[in-house]
Motif scaffolding. Structure first.
Motif, PDB file in Angstrom:
ATOM      1  N   ALA A  80      61.156  -9.749  -6.967  1.00  0.00           N
ATOM      2  CA  ALA A  80      60.635 -10.966  -7.584  1.00  0.00           C
ATOM      3  C   ALA A  80      61.476 -11.375  -8.787  1.00  0.00           C
ATOM      4  O   ALA A  80      61.779 -12.563  -8.976  1.00  0.00           O
TER       5      ALA A  80
ATOM      6  N   PHE B  51      60.360 -16.582  -9.019  1.00  0.00           N
ATOM      7  CA  PHE B  51      59.634 -15.378  -9.439  1.00  0.00           C
ATOM      8  C   PHE B  51      58.144 -15.476  -9.122  1.00  0.00           C
ATOM      9  O   PHE B  51      57.570 -14.594  -8.487  1.00  0.00           O
ATOM     10  N   TRP B  52      57.500 -16.564  -9.557  1.00  0.00           N
ATOM     11  CA  TRP B  52      56.051 -16.677  -9.386  1.00  0.00           C
ATOM     12  C   TRP B  52      55.682 -16.870  -7.918  1.00  0.00           C
ATOM     13  O   TRP B  52      54.660 -16.372  -7.451  1.00  0.00           O
ATOM     14  N   ARG B  53      56.510 -17.602  -7.180  1.00  0.00           N
ATOM     15  CA  ARG B  53      56.264 -17.764  -5.753  1.00  0.00           C
ATOM     16  C   ARG B  53      56.314 -16.416  -5.054  1.00  0.00           C
ATOM     17  O   ARG B  53      55.483 -16.106  -4.180  1.00  0.00           O
TER      18      ARG B  53
ATOM     19  N   LEU C 243      55.734 -13.427  -6.383  1.00  0.00           N
ATOM     20  CA  LEU C 243      54.547 -12.641  -6.751  1.00  0.00           C
ATOM     21  C   LEU C 243      53.292 -13.177  -6.071  1.00  0.00           C
ATOM     22  O   LEU C 243      52.389 -12.402  -5.724  1.00  0.00           O
ATOM     23  N   ARG C 244      53.221 -14.495  -5.868  1.00  0.00           N
ATOM     24  CA  ARG C 244      52.049 -15.063  -5.208  1.00  0.00           C
ATOM     25  C   ARG C 244      51.945 -14.567  -3.771  1.00  0.00           C
ATOM     26  O   ARG C 244      50.857 -14.209  -3.294  1.00  0.00           O
TER      27      ARG C 244
ATOM     28  N   SER D 118      50.747 -10.970  -3.817  1.00  0.00           N
ATOM     29  CA  SER D 118      49.303 -10.859  -4.068  1.00  0.00           C
ATOM     30  C   SER D 118      48.482 -11.271  -2.852  1.00  0.00           C
ATOM     31  O   SER D 118      47.393 -10.737  -2.615  1.00  0.00           O
TER      32      SER D 118
END
Length: 311
Positions: free
Chosen positions: A219, A225-227, A229-230, A233
């Motif tokens: 990530a 990065f946030w995509r 991690l999404r 999750s």
């Protein structure tokens, strides 16, 4: 700090030199030595009913770990401390880290697929996956290559480095022994269901932390990065493996492609859930993008080791 220095030397040697075919012909490889021991024990002990096979499988795990780890402990104790010891231990750790070979094996799939030669890409893919790739189309080849890149980055690089930092040469040797046992006898079939159960569960345990660290490294190395991690999750826990889903989801999210999904094993279709469902199927160029992300991730691993080594 000393263990981190040892792992950093091993990592740098592997990046610079790899484990060439000339070295393999001359010295073979420690994983091959461990594999030969596992094969010999399995041939002699994997017999009888379920209880007996479970017990002899446990005995096999204990014997392989004993034979593999004791020499590493002895060498560590004999060498003591100091830069000479760190250097020698780093050289010994070197063949147990697979940064360069991982890149080369996946690039061997990427190149012919980019050149419009799927049969050559399937042949290269067969070297790094356990299933028959003969029926895969270009998207299937690309998915399998990226899935292998994700899982083997965790199993072949991050996990050995992690356990090497935790416990030095004995730690990285123990991990490789466990991982090799899982790859050889940790299968859910008639022959190994009971005999390999301890090896498979132990491999799941020692990969819990490294798999999650690998997802974070991917990530951080991704452009999104946030995509990334999404997707981790949402999908990591839905994967058939308790660990492989983490780096796979991070890579899928980082590249914006979907991975896993239904797959053919022999004469049956396994209805596996998609990772990053709704995204596009990967193409050959996505293998190239995945390898570029992988290189950035390896730089991050090297930076972390350098930081730990100078603390």
């Amino acid at each position: 700090m000393i263990f981190a220095q040892v792992m950093l030397i091993g990592l740098l040697l592997d990046v610079a030199l790899g484990w060439s075919s000339a070295l393999f012909r001359r010295l073979s490889h420690p994983v091959v030595w461990i594999g030969s021991l596992i094969s010999a024990l399995e041939a002699r002990l994997n017999k009888g009913g379920a209880r007996r096979r479970f017990a002899t499988g446990l005995l096999t795990v204990m014997l392989v770990l004993l034979v593999s780890v004791c020499p590493a402990v002895l060498v560590t104790v004999v060498l003591g401390k100091g830069w000479a010891a760190v250097l020698v231990l780093g050289v010994l750790a070197w063949p147990l880290i697979a940064v360069r070979s991982m890149y080369e094996h996946v690039a061997a799939v990427r190149d012919p697929l980019l050149a419009g030669d799927p049969p050559a890409a399937r042949h290269a893919l067969s070297m790094i996956v356990g299933r028959d790739p003969s029926a895969l189309d270009d998207a299937g080849i690309s998915r399998a290559a990226l899935e292998s890149l994700a899982e083997n980055t965790s199993d072949g690089i991050v996990a050995p480095l992690f356990w090497g930092v935790v416990a030095g040469l004995p730690g990285i040797v123990a991990y490789k022994a466990i991982n090799t046992m899982d790859s050889m006898i940790g299968h859910r079939n008639d022959r190994y269901e009971h005999f390999g159960k301890v090896a498979a569960r132990l491999d799941d345990l020692v990969n819990l932390v490294p798999a999650r660290l690998t997802s974070l490294v991917f990530a951080l190395a991704a452009n999104g990065f946030w995509r990334s991690l999404r997707v981790v999750s949402q999908d990591a826990a839905r994967h058939r493996s308790p660990n492989a889903g983490w780096p796979e989801a991070a890579l899928a999210g980082g590249l914006g492609v979907r991975l896993s999904g239904p797959r053919i094993y022999g004469d049956r279709v396994a209805q596996e859930p998609w990772v990053n469902e709704g995204a596009a199927d990967p193409e050959a160029r996505d293998i190239a993008r995945g390898l570029a992300l992988y290189v950035r991730a390896m730089f991050l691993c090297g930076a972390v080791l350098t930081g730990l080594a100078i603390l």
